[in-house]
Design a protein around this motif. Sequence first.
Motif, PDB file in Angstrom:
ATOM      1  N   THR A  24      -3.264   5.077  -8.273  1.00  0.00           N
ATOM      2  CA  THR A  24      -3.260   3.689  -7.807  1.00  0.00           C
ATOM      3  C   THR A  24      -2.949   3.655  -6.311  1.00  0.00           C
ATOM      4  O   THR A  24      -1.999   4.304  -5.864  1.00  0.00           O
ATOM      5  CB  THR A  24      -2.210   2.855  -8.558  1.00  0.00           C
ATOM      6  N   PRO A  25      -3.723   2.907  -5.531  1.00  0.00           N
ATOM      7  CA  PRO A  25      -3.471   2.842  -4.083  1.00  0.00           C
ATOM      8  C   PRO A  25      -2.308   1.939  -3.707  1.00  0.00           C
ATOM      9  O   PRO A  25      -1.751   2.051  -2.612  1.00  0.00           O
ATOM     10  CB  PRO A  25      -4.779   2.291  -3.516  1.00  0.00           C
ATOM     11  N   ARG A  26      -1.926   1.047  -4.646  1.00  0.00           N
ATOM     12  CA  ARG A  26      -0.883   0.070  -4.351  1.00  0.00           C
ATOM     13  C   ARG A  26       0.189   0.084  -5.440  1.00  0.00           C
ATOM     14  O   ARG A  26      -0.085   0.421  -6.596  1.00  0.00           O
ATOM     15  CB  ARG A  26      -1.483  -1.345  -4.250  1.00  0.00           C
ATOM     16  N   ILE A  27       1.376  -0.324  -5.047  1.00  0.00           N
ATOM     17  CA  ILE A  27       2.489  -0.481  -5.975  1.00  0.00           C
ATOM     18  C   ILE A  27       2.923  -1.945  -5.927  1.00  0.00           C
ATOM     19  O   ILE A  27       3.012  -2.550  -4.849  1.00  0.00           O
ATOM     20  CB  ILE A  27       3.677   0.434  -5.582  1.00  0.00           C
ATOM     21  N   HIS A  28       3.178  -2.519  -7.099  1.00  0.00           N
ATOM     22  CA  HIS A  28       3.571  -3.924  -7.123  1.00  0.00           C
ATOM     23  C   HIS A  28       4.716  -4.158  -8.091  1.00  0.00           C
ATOM     24  O   HIS A  28       4.999  -3.334  -8.961  1.00  0.00           O
ATOM     25  CB  HIS A  28       2.375  -4.812  -7.505  1.00  0.00           C
ATOM     26  N   LEU A  29       5.359  -5.288  -7.917  1.00  0.00           N
ATOM     27  CA  LEU A  29       6.405  -5.727  -8.832  1.00  0.00           C
ATOM     28  C   LEU A  29       6.222  -7.219  -9.054  1.00  0.00           C
ATOM     29  O   LEU A  29       6.214  -8.001  -8.099  1.00  0.00           O
ATOM     30  CB  LEU A  29       7.794  -5.444  -8.252  1.00  0.00           C
ATOM     31  N   ILE A  30       6.029  -7.597 -10.310  1.00  0.00           N
ATOM     32  CA  ILE A  30       5.832  -8.995 -10.679  1.00  0.00           C
ATOM     33  C   ILE A  30       7.187  -9.603 -11.060  1.00  0.00           C
ATOM     34  O   ILE A  30       7.977  -8.990 -11.779  1.00  0.00           O
ATOM     35  CB  ILE A  30       4.866  -9.113 -11.875  1.00  0.00           C
ATOM     36  N   THR A  36      11.789  -5.508   0.846  1.00  0.00           N
ATOM     37  CA  THR A  36      11.281  -5.980   2.137  1.00  0.00           C
ATOM     38  C   THR A  36      11.412  -4.903   3.193  1.00  0.00           C
ATOM     39  O   THR A  36      10.486  -4.658   3.979  1.00  0.00           O
ATOM     40  CB  THR A  36      12.033  -7.245   2.578  1.00  0.00           C
ATOM     41  N   GLN A  37      12.561  -4.223   3.218  1.00  0.00           N
ATOM     42  CA  GLN A  37      12.781  -3.168   4.200  1.00  0.00           C
ATOM     43  C   GLN A  37      11.824  -1.999   4.005  1.00  0.00           C
ATOM     44  O   GLN A  37      11.501  -1.280   4.954  1.00  0.00           O
ATOM     45  CB  GLN A  37      14.230  -2.657   4.109  1.00  0.00           C
ATOM     46  N   MET A  38      11.339  -1.828   2.792  1.00  0.00           N
ATOM     47  CA  MET A  38      10.429  -0.716   2.516  1.00  0.00           C
ATOM     48  C   MET A  38       8.969  -1.081   2.756  1.00  0.00           C
ATOM     49  O   MET A  38       8.082  -0.251   2.593  1.00  0.00           O
ATOM     50  CB  MET A  38      10.633  -0.221   1.081  1.00  0.00           C
ATOM     51  N   GLY A  39       8.729  -2.331   3.144  1.00  0.00           N
ATOM     52  CA  GLY A  39       7.380  -2.722   3.518  1.00  0.00           C
ATOM     53  C   GLY A  39       6.609  -3.514   2.487  1.00  0.00           C
ATOM     54  O   GLY A  39       5.418  -3.771   2.661  1.00  0.00           O
ATOM     55  N   PHE A  40       7.268  -3.932   1.399  1.00  0.00           N
ATOM     56  CA  PHE A  40       6.586  -4.747   0.397  1.00  0.00           C
ATOM     57  C   PHE A  40       6.427  -6.176   0.912  1.00  0.00           C
ATOM     58  O   PHE A  40       7.300  -6.702   1.613  1.00  0.00           O
ATOM     59  CB  PHE A  40       7.376  -4.759  -0.912  1.00  0.00           C
ATOM     60  N   GLU A  96       0.858  -1.179   0.000  1.00  0.00           N
ATOM     61  CA  GLU A  96       0.000   0.000   0.000  1.00  0.00           C
ATOM     62  C   GLU A  96       0.897   1.233   0.000  1.00  0.00           C
ATOM     63  O   GLU A  96       1.893   1.282   0.730  1.00  0.00           O
ATOM     64  CB  GLU A  96      -0.888   0.013   1.238  1.00  0.00           C
ATOM     65  N   LYS A  97       0.559   2.219  -0.799  1.00  0.00           N
ATOM     66  CA  LYS A  97       1.413   3.404  -0.914  1.00  0.00           C
ATOM     67  C   LYS A  97       1.718   4.038   0.441  1.00  0.00           C
ATOM     68  O   LYS A  97       2.862   4.387   0.734  1.00  0.00           O
ATOM     69  CB  LYS A  97       0.756   4.448  -1.819  1.00  0.00           C
ATOM     70  N   GLU A  98       0.668   4.191   1.251  1.00  0.00           N
ATOM     71  CA  GLU A  98       0.862   4.920   2.507  1.00  0.00           C
ATOM     72  C   GLU A  98       1.687   4.134   3.523  1.00  0.00           C
ATOM     73  O   GLU A  98       2.124   4.688   4.536  1.00  0.00           O
ATOM     74  CB  GLU A  98      -0.487   5.304   3.128  1.00  0.00           C
ATOM     75  N   LYS A  99       1.924   2.855   3.242  1.00  0.00           N
ATOM     76  CA  LYS A  99       2.684   2.026   4.177  1.00  0.00           C
ATOM     77  C   LYS A  99       4.142   1.837   3.761  1.00  0.00           C
ATOM     78  O   LYS A  99       4.908   1.174   4.461  1.00  0.00           O
ATOM     79  CB  LYS A  99       2.005   0.662   4.335  1.00  0.00           C
ATOM     80  N   ILE A 100       4.514   2.383   2.600  1.00  0.00           N
ATOM     81  CA  ILE A 100       5.901   2.223   2.145  1.00  0.00           C
ATOM     82  C   ILE A 100       6.827   3.072   3.009  1.00  0.00           C
ATOM     83  O   ILE A 100       6.576   4.253   3.248  1.00  0.00           O
ATOM     84  CB  ILE A 100       6.038   2.606   0.657  1.00  0.00           C
ATOM     85  N   LYS A 101       7.902   2.449   3.489  1.00  0.00           N
ATOM     86  CA  LYS A 101       8.834   3.097   4.419  1.00  0.00           C
ATOM     87  C   LYS A 101      10.070   3.577   3.653  1.00  0.00           C
ATOM     88  O   LYS A 101      11.045   2.838   3.499  1.00  0.00           O
ATOM     89  CB  LYS A 101       9.239   2.108   5.508  1.00  0.00           C
TER      90      LYS A 101
END
Length: 288
Positions: A251-257, A271-275, A144-149
Amino acid sequence: MDFRTLDTISVEQILEAHNDAFSEYEVPMEFPIERFEQINKLRGVNYNLSIGAFEDQKLVGFILNGVGEWNGVLTAYDCGTGVIQGKQGKGIGGEMFKHLTPILIQNKVRQYLLEVMKGNEPAIRLYKGKGFEVIRHFDCIIAEKEKIKFNIPDSDFLKKLNFSIITNPDWKLLKTFWDVTPSWQNSIDSIERLPNSFKIMTVSLSTEIIGYGVIEPRSGGILQIAIAPTHRKKKVGSKLLQKLIELSPNTPRIHLINLDESSKCSKYFFTQMGFESFSPQFEMSLNF
């Protein structure tokens, strides 16, 4: 049951079967037609080298293939294999692949590439039984965008960085930042099939490009992000990711496939950024 290529079948028919086949999938894969056509173009789908299973003229199963050079070899890439509800578990997938193989070989395709969820044991057994081998381990991650550290310090070094959106990337230079080769979906070829769908951003120190990233603003999907080895662990990647995300405001979320798990630094970074992981996969291949 009749098996034939999909070049004479309407996209609407294929999409109807696709959305039915994946209606109960753990990862949402039902698309409107505009998005379906866009994704298929990005992945290089060739309907002449894709196959369908038909029962009473109704499309009940399909294998959509992208075709292109991969590591110097003409390769077919599985962009989607599905069987509609009510026809699953009857061996249709295996029969489609049996009919597809000679068509690919006749057209000088020498390799088949696909991804499969690690939890999809029936499919993995099917592919291994046909001679496929696991070549890479991928993870699919989301936040979630707002949860990215980001945790970006207010440093003099970071203030010197310049960020630019470019339209004619020097891929020869940008590839020198890679630790691993992007997957088929995230490849340079995919980006160049529909360049207007993406934003490519470089980060420079003075006049020297030291990193870049690629995002699809519509979906919030990161395709590529890489920093020159000599400038890692300086928060350059964090700052670049922050700038990329700003290009995807709706977009509310960011992803990487398909994050290659062999790249430990990339895995640690996200992982450290909260993904978080949502769909670990195998990349598998078969040589004809």
